[in-house]
Design a protein around this motif. Structure first.
Motif, PDB file in Angstrom:
ATOM      1  N   ARG A 196       0.859  -1.180   0.000  1.00 47.01           N
ATOM      2  CA  ARG A 196       0.000   0.000   0.000  1.00 47.01           C
ATOM      3  C   ARG A 196       0.898   1.235   0.000  1.00 47.01           C
ATOM      4  O   ARG A 196       1.353   1.689   1.042  1.00 47.01           O
ATOM      5  CB  ARG A 196      -0.935  -0.032   1.218  1.00 47.01           C
ATOM      6  N   ALA A 197       1.186   1.749  -1.190  1.00 49.96           N
ATOM      7  CA  ALA A 197       2.137   2.848  -1.367  1.00 49.96           C
ATOM      8  C   ALA A 197       1.436   4.064  -1.948  1.00 49.96           C
ATOM      9  O   ALA A 197       0.628   3.943  -2.866  1.00 49.96           O
ATOM     10  CB  ALA A 197       3.275   2.411  -2.289  1.00 49.96           C
ATOM     11  N   ALA A 198       1.789   5.239  -1.415  1.00 51.29           N
ATOM     12  CA  ALA A 198       1.160   6.477  -1.866  1.00 51.29           C
ATOM     13  C   ALA A 198       1.977   7.183  -2.940  1.00 51.29           C
ATOM     14  O   ALA A 198       1.547   8.220  -3.451  1.00 51.29           O
ATOM     15  CB  ALA A 198       0.946   7.418  -0.678  1.00 51.29           C
ATOM     16  N   SER A 199       3.136   6.644  -3.282  1.00 48.51           N
ATOM     17  CA  SER A 199       3.957   7.261  -4.318  1.00 48.51           C
ATOM     18  C   SER A 199       4.725   6.191  -5.060  1.00 48.51           C
ATOM     19  O   SER A 199       4.976   5.099  -4.536  1.00 48.51           O
ATOM     20  CB  SER A 199       4.942   8.270  -3.720  1.00 48.51           C
ATOM     21  N   VAL A 200       5.119   6.509  -6.282  1.00 49.36           N
ATOM     22  CA  VAL A 200       5.895   5.563  -7.076  1.00 49.36           C
ATOM     23  C   VAL A 200       7.249   5.297  -6.429  1.00 49.36           C
ATOM     24  O   VAL A 200       7.762   4.169  -6.474  1.00 49.36           O
ATOM     25  CB  VAL A 200       6.043   6.084  -8.529  1.00 49.36           C
ATOM     26  N   ALA A 201       7.836   6.302  -5.785  1.00 49.35           N
ATOM     27  CA  ALA A 201       9.127   6.115  -5.129  1.00 49.35           C
ATOM     28  C   ALA A 201       9.013   5.141  -3.960  1.00 49.35           C
ATOM     29  O   ALA A 201       9.871   4.265  -3.774  1.00 49.35           O
ATOM     30  CB  ALA A 201       9.659   7.468  -4.648  1.00 49.35           C
ATOM     31  N   GLN A 202       7.944   5.277  -3.161  1.00 49.90           N
ATOM     32  CA  GLN A 202       7.736   4.366  -2.041  1.00 49.90           C
ATOM     33  C   GLN A 202       7.532   2.940  -2.525  1.00 49.90           C
ATOM     34  O   GLN A 202       8.111   1.992  -1.982  1.00 49.90           O
ATOM     35  CB  GLN A 202       6.530   4.821  -1.222  1.00 49.90           C
ATOM     36  N   ALA A 203       6.708   2.754  -3.552  1.00 49.39           N
ATOM     37  CA  ALA A 203       6.460   1.419  -4.090  1.00 49.39           C
ATOM     38  C   ALA A 203       7.743   0.800  -4.613  1.00 49.39           C
ATOM     39  O   ALA A 203       8.040  -0.374  -4.361  1.00 49.39           O
ATOM     40  CB  ALA A 203       5.416   1.498  -5.195  1.00 49.39           C
ATOM     41  N   GLY A 204       8.529   1.580  -5.366  1.00 49.58           N
ATOM     42  CA  GLY A 204       9.771   1.058  -5.928  1.00 49.58           C
ATOM     43  C   GLY A 204      10.780   0.675  -4.861  1.00 49.58           C
ATOM     44  O   GLY A 204      11.489  -0.332  -4.986  1.00 49.58           O
ATOM     45  N   ALA A 205      10.847   1.463  -3.774  1.00 45.59           N
ATOM     46  CA  ALA A 205      11.789   1.170  -2.699  1.00 45.59           C
ATOM     47  C   ALA A 205      11.438  -0.143  -2.006  1.00 45.59           C
ATOM     48  O   ALA A 205      12.321  -0.960  -1.707  1.00 45.59           O
ATOM     49  CB  ALA A 205      11.802   2.319  -1.691  1.00 45.59           C
ATOM     50  N   VAL A 206      10.137  -0.374  -1.752  1.00 44.43           N
ATOM     51  CA  VAL A 206       9.726  -1.626  -1.109  1.00 44.43           C
ATOM     52  C   VAL A 206       9.964  -2.805  -2.048  1.00 44.43           C
ATOM     53  O   VAL A 206      10.425  -3.865  -1.619  1.00 44.43           O
ATOM     54  CB  VAL A 206       8.261  -1.556  -0.671  1.00 44.43           C
ATOM     55  N   ARG A 207       9.679  -2.626  -3.331  1.00 44.04           N
ATOM     56  CA  ARG A 207       9.915  -3.710  -4.295  1.00 44.04           C
ATOM     57  C   ARG A 207      11.386  -4.092  -4.313  1.00 44.04           C
ATOM     58  O   ARG A 207      11.738  -5.279  -4.286  1.00 44.04           O
ATOM     59  CB  ARG A 207       9.459  -3.299  -5.688  1.00 44.04           C
ATOM     60  N   PRO A 209      -9.895  15.577  -9.555  1.00 44.91           N
ATOM     61  CA  PRO A 209      -8.676  15.158 -10.253  1.00 44.91           C
ATOM     62  C   PRO A 209      -7.863  14.198  -9.393  1.00 44.91           C
ATOM     63  O   PRO A 209      -7.691  14.401  -8.202  1.00 44.91           O
ATOM     64  CB  PRO A 209      -7.930  16.483 -10.478  1.00 44.91           C
ATOM     65  N   GLY A 210      -7.380  13.136 -10.011  1.00 40.13           N
ATOM     66  CA  GLY A 210      -6.621  12.129  -9.277  1.00 40.13           C
ATOM     67  C   GLY A 210      -5.143  12.224  -9.546  1.00 40.13           C
ATOM     68  O   GLY A 210      -4.440  13.022  -8.952  1.00 40.13           O
ATOM     69  N   HIS A 211      -4.660  11.436 -10.481  1.00 41.64           N
ATOM     70  CA  HIS A 211      -3.227  11.388 -10.762  1.00 41.64           C
ATOM     71  C   HIS A 211      -2.694  12.768 -11.124  1.00 41.64           C
ATOM     72  O   HIS A 211      -1.645  13.200 -10.628  1.00 41.64           O
ATOM     73  CB  HIS A 211      -2.965  10.410 -11.913  1.00 41.64           C
ATOM     74  N   GLY A 212      -3.426  13.476 -11.952  1.00 38.37           N
ATOM     75  CA  GLY A 212      -2.977  14.805 -12.336  1.00 38.37           C
ATOM     76  C   GLY A 212      -2.965  15.786 -11.188  1.00 38.37           C
ATOM     77  O   GLY A 212      -2.295  16.814 -11.228  1.00 38.37           O
ATOM     78  N   GLY A 213      -3.710  15.495 -10.101  1.00 35.77           N
ATOM     79  CA  GLY A 213      -3.748  16.365  -8.939  1.00 35.77           C
ATOM     80  C   GLY A 213      -2.821  15.927  -7.831  1.00 35.77           C
ATOM     81  O   GLY A 213      -2.950  16.381  -6.704  1.00 35.77           O
ATOM     82  N   GLY A 214      -1.889  15.017  -8.112  1.00 36.29           N
ATOM     83  CA  GLY A 214      -0.915  14.627  -7.096  1.00 36.29           C
ATOM     84  C   GLY A 214      -0.885  13.149  -6.776  1.00 36.29           C
ATOM     85  O   GLY A 214      -0.090  12.706  -5.956  1.00 36.29           O
ATOM     86  N   GLY A 215      -1.748  12.341  -7.418  1.00 35.81           N
ATOM     87  CA  GLY A 215      -1.700  10.902  -7.191  1.00 35.81           C
ATOM     88  C   GLY A 215      -2.452  10.484  -5.939  1.00 35.81           C
ATOM     89  O   GLY A 215      -3.244  11.241  -5.387  1.00 35.81           O
ATOM     90  N   PRO A 216      -2.232   9.252  -5.477  1.00 36.72           N
ATOM     91  CA  PRO A 216      -2.962   8.747  -4.309  1.00 36.72           C
ATOM     92  C   PRO A 216      -2.691   9.596  -3.072  1.00 36.72           C
ATOM     93  O   PRO A 216      -1.619  10.175  -2.916  1.00 36.72           O
ATOM     94  CB  PRO A 216      -2.398   7.331  -4.137  1.00 36.72           C
ATOM     95  N   ARG A 217      -3.681   9.611  -2.190  1.00 34.77           N
ATOM     96  CA  ARG A 217      -3.562  10.339  -0.934  1.00 34.77           C
ATOM     97  C   ARG A 217      -3.904   9.407   0.217  1.00 34.77           C
ATOM     98  O   ARG A 217      -4.685   8.472   0.040  1.00 34.77           O
ATOM     99  CB  ARG A 217      -4.501  11.547  -0.948  1.00 34.77           C
ATOM    100  N   PRO A 218      -3.345   9.662   1.397  1.00 34.80           N
ATOM    101  CA  PRO A 218      -3.613   8.779   2.548  1.00 34.80           C
ATOM    102  C   PRO A 218      -5.085   8.776   2.920  1.00 34.80           C
ATOM    103  O   PRO A 218      -5.783   9.784   2.792  1.00 34.80           O
ATOM    104  CB  PRO A 218      -2.758   9.394   3.666  1.00 34.80           C
ATOM    105  N   SER A 219      -5.562   7.614   3.378  1.00 38.55           N
ATOM    106  CA  SER A 219      -6.923   7.492   3.902  1.00 38.55           C
ATOM    107  C   SER A 219      -6.918   6.427   4.982  1.00 38.55           C
ATOM    108  O   SER A 219      -5.908   5.749   5.203  1.00 38.55           O
ATOM    109  CB  SER A 219      -7.913   7.112   2.792  1.00 38.55           C
ATOM    110  N   ALA A 220      -8.051   6.272   5.666  1.00 38.14           N
ATOM    111  CA  ALA A 220      -8.137   5.276   6.741  1.00 38.14           C
ATOM    112  C   ALA A 220      -7.939   3.860   6.223  1.00 38.14           C
ATOM    113  O   ALA A 220      -7.558   2.967   6.990  1.00 38.14           O
ATOM    114  CB  ALA A 220      -9.491   5.402   7.439  1.00 38.14           C
ATOM    115  N   HIS A 221      -8.195   3.625   4.937  1.00 29.01           N
ATOM    116  CA  HIS A 221      -8.083   2.283   4.360  1.00 29.01           C
ATOM    117  C   HIS A 221      -6.830   2.112   3.501  1.00 29.01           C
ATOM    118  O   HIS A 221      -6.681   1.104   2.827  1.00 29.01           O
ATOM    119  CB  HIS A 221      -9.324   1.979   3.511  1.00 29.01           C
TER     120      HIS A 221
END
Length: 347
Positions: free
Chosen positions: A200-211, A247-259
């Motif tokens: 569950r990563a909120a940025s491409v950098a975070q996802a890549g680092a865990v991978r 706006p989603g990706h164009g507005g900054g990508g995923p954002r944190p939520s309770a889920h």
């Protein structure tokens, strides 16, 4: 250490148990069948369903023909023989399309339900989950592939020396193992045992680092890191009707939520996000959790997935019948062969 595999086949999966307004729909069998068929029409690798869902997926299996079926199995204080029997039944009913997502019970209340007096540290719980995965693999490995010999092998978690009778080997060899590797304590178990790791990563950098971390750990444990698929897990809110929520990706990508990380936008922007993260090599694909089951899964399949297929970024048909074939994973060689008690490495 990001490999070129991340720029190869794109893998997509979806949850079919995320209820929004109506929590009663969480394990509605008819809704699960409807959702799984929709996901299958889009060529998704597999669908996931939460704990206590094995019976529901046993009903979904004959109503589908290709899509993988992955229930959550809480491995804390669970006998491996029980895991083996339940998941083996799903694998046989589905013709080799079963997986299981390992999970642990971490809270004090859950500890009481499992017979404990106190909550147990997360690293210990995940170590136990790994023992269950290892013991289940022993039970799935028959002496002769497809031979109903009735040979005995070591017992399950908490009873390793007690013999258990086993039957023929499963269509998948071992059902696909999925681990949510977002938490640091789960990553060693994922690196050792998982075929698919969710992050569950909120940025491409975070996802890549865990991978990269998981691949290094898998290699250190003697595994081929290309035998591990890492999927970014996002909650997706694709809005109602013809309008996107915002706006989603164009507005900054995923954002944190309770889920977990939440993508809120339109199907086209989601396709752009998926393309960007995957082609960068940061992930092997995505596990998408619809915020509103019917609406968002329909927009995901008929909007986002259709666009990815049109761009030749995602398959338009299943090249095989089993979940391992969908994921590009080889059927594992038998790890535990010969005399009772012999063992090999984890696959």
């Amino acid at each position: 250490m990001t490999s070129t595999h991340g720029r190869g086949l794109l893998h997509l999966a979806a949850a079919v148990d995320q209820a929004a307004a109506d929590q009663q729909e969480l394990f509605d069998a008819d809704l699960c069948v409807e959702s799984a068929r929709l996901a299958e029409s889009g060529g998704l690798d597999f669908v996931t369903l939460g704990p206590d869902a094995l019976g529901v997926l046993a009903r979904v299996a004959p109503a589908t023909t290709r899509i993988g079926l992955v229930p959550t199995v809480t491995a804390t204080r669970t006998e491996a023989r029980h895991v083996r029997a339940a998941v083996a039944n799903l694998d046989r009913v589905s013709g080799g399309r079963a997986g299981w997502q390992l999970d642990v019970s971490a809270t004090g209340a859950e500890a009481g339900l499992s017979g404990r007096r106190r909550a147990v540290p997360g690293d210990e719980l995940w170590r136990e989950a790994g023992e269950v995965a290892d013991a289940a693999a022993r039970l799935w490995d028959d002496p002769e592939d497809g031979d109903e010999t009735g040979e005995v092998v070591p017992g399950g978690f908490g009873d390793r020396d007690a013999p258990r009778h086993i039957g023929s080997r499963l269509p998948l060899g071992h059902p696909v193992r999925v681990v949510d590797a977002t938490g640091v304590q789960a990553r060693q178990t994922a690196a050792r045992y998982a075929d698919v790791a969710l992050v569950r990563a909120a940025s491409v950098a975070q996802a890549g680092a865990v991978r990269d971390e998981l691949r290094v750990a898998a290699e250190d444990l003697g595994r081929d890191p290309d035998g591990l698929r890492v999927l970014a897990s996002l909650v997706v809110d694709l809005g109602g009707g013809e309008y996107a929520a915002e706006p989603g990706h164009g507005g900054g990508g995923p954002r944190p939520s309770a889920h977990g990380p939440l993508y809120r936008g339109g199907p086209v922007d989601l396709a752009e996000l998926i393309t960007a993260w995957h082609t960068s090599g940061a992930v092997d694909g995505f596990h998408l959790v619809p915020a509103e089951p019917r609406r968002d899964l329909e927009r995901l399949v008929n909007g986002t997935v259709a666009l990815l297929q049109h761009r030749s970024l995602f398959r338009t048909f299943y090249p095989g019948r089993t979940l391992r074939e969908h994921l590009g994973l080889a059927r594992p060689a038998r790890q535990y062969t010969g005399s009772v008690g012999s063992a090999g490495g984890a696959a």
